[in-house]
Design an enzyme around this catalytic site. Structure first.
Site, PDB file in Angstrom:
ATOM      1  N   PRO A  86       0.729  -1.174   0.032  1.00 37.56           N
ATOM      2  CA  PRO A  86      -0.008   0.126  -0.188  1.00 37.56           C
ATOM      3  C   PRO A  86       0.855   1.284   0.088  1.00 37.56           C
ATOM      4  CG  PRO A  86      -0.679  -1.683   1.727  1.00 37.56           C
ATOM      5  CD  PRO A  86       0.623  -2.257   1.176  1.00 37.56           C
ATOM      6  N   GLU A 113       2.392  -7.714   8.044  1.00 47.14           N
ATOM      7  CA  GLU A 113       2.796  -6.310   8.533  1.00 47.14           C
ATOM      8  C   GLU A 113       3.814  -5.565   7.577  1.00 47.14           C
ATOM      9  OE1 GLU A 113       0.934  -3.703  10.750  1.00 47.14           O
ATOM     10  OE2 GLU A 113       0.390  -5.914  10.624  1.00 47.14           O
ATOM     11  N   ARG A 150      -4.219  -7.081 -21.429  1.00 50.49           N
ATOM     12  CA  ARG A 150      -5.280  -6.424 -22.402  1.00 50.49           C
ATOM     13  C   ARG A 150      -4.411  -5.556 -23.314  1.00 50.49           C
ATOM     14  NH1 ARG A 150      -7.629  -1.709 -21.531  1.00 50.49           N
ATOM     15  NH2 ARG A 150      -9.602  -2.103 -22.723  1.00 50.49           N
ATOM     16  N   ASP A 165      -9.977   3.756 -25.135  1.00 50.77           N
ATOM     17  CA  ASP A 165     -10.303   3.652 -23.745  1.00 50.77           C
ATOM     18  C   ASP A 165     -10.267   5.095 -23.054  1.00 50.77           C
ATOM     19  OD1 ASP A 165     -10.429   0.974 -24.008  1.00 50.77           O
ATOM     20  OD2 ASP A 165      -8.537   0.515 -23.137  1.00 50.77           O
TER      21      ASP A 165
END
Ligand code: 6GU
Length: 223
Positions: A86, A113, A150, A165
């Protein structure tokens, strides 16, 4: 392209990577997927992959040996090695485009952690998929895989093309309509029915701009 996942949960990958466009890319031989359980590389007889943090504190830390051993066993020439966390750089379409040109990608997925800091010496990129916390890197690596694969030439058909897109044009997509022409009192905009392609393009561009201004003004200031 060969994509490798270092994970304690290889079973999480089968369904997603065997389905739809990701599965078809594999069948066509354009991409291969390898989910490796790094517990098999722990190097200790209890197959332990985590331990208490030096200095104390809550949570467990992923040991370096399983990741170093698994990386060495793969013996890749010059892979992109992505640490899923993160605190990493936010993933976006530009990074997907860049990664779609790589030969080998390794995703390191922890459920901890933290990672022992020495693991970072193996890593080329630390990446997050957004500002929220997941229980592990697996779903994030699958999300990235979908966005990357993709874009590889030959994966999408002409009908599925990604040239227009959202995010590759820098704008959100315009509204789409198909038959029927009227549904429960809701009508298809007249301009789409009259076959004037210049007017249709103009309408779509305006609707794209309007949508982007309303929903994602940050994208306009990026341009
Ligand atoms: Cl890459 N990992 C985890 N555990 N949580 C996340 C993430 C990654 N990206 C956003 N949240």
């Amino acid at each position: 392209m060969n994509i490798h996942y270092l994970t304690l949960f290889p079973e999480m990958y089968e369904g997603v990577l065997g389905t739809s466009i990701l599965g078809r890319a594999k069948e066509k031989g354009i991409v291969s997927y390898h989910a490796v359980n790094f517990r098999d590389y722990s190097g200790n007889k209890h197959n332990k992959v985590d331990d208490y943090p030096y200095g104390g504190g809550a949570g467990m830390v992923l040991k370096p040996e399983p990741v170093f051993n698994a990386m060495e066993a793969m013996d890749l020439k010059s892979p992109r090695v992505i640490l899923m966390c993160p605190q990493g750089r936010p993933f976006d379409q530009k990074m997907a485009e860049e990664l779609s040109e790589e030969e080998d990608i390794v995703f390191i997925c922890g459920h901890y952690e933290g990672y022992d800091e020495r693991i970072r010496t193996l890593v080329t990129d630390e990446v997050s998929i957004g500002d929220y916390v997941l229980t592990g890197g697996e779903l994030a690596s699958l999300t990235m895989t979908d966005a990357i694969v993709r874009l590889i030439p030959g994966v999408l058909s002409r009908e599925e093309s990604h040239q227009e897109d959202s995010f590759s044009t820098g704008l959100l997509e315009h509204p789409h309509y198909t038959r029927p022409r009227e549904y429960r009192g809701m009508e298809v905009p007249e301009v789409l029915l009259n076959g004037n392609h210049r007017l249709i393009e103009e309408w779509r561009r305006e609707e794209s701009l309007k949508r982007t201004k309303e929903r994602r003004p940050d994208l306009l200031s990026d341009q």
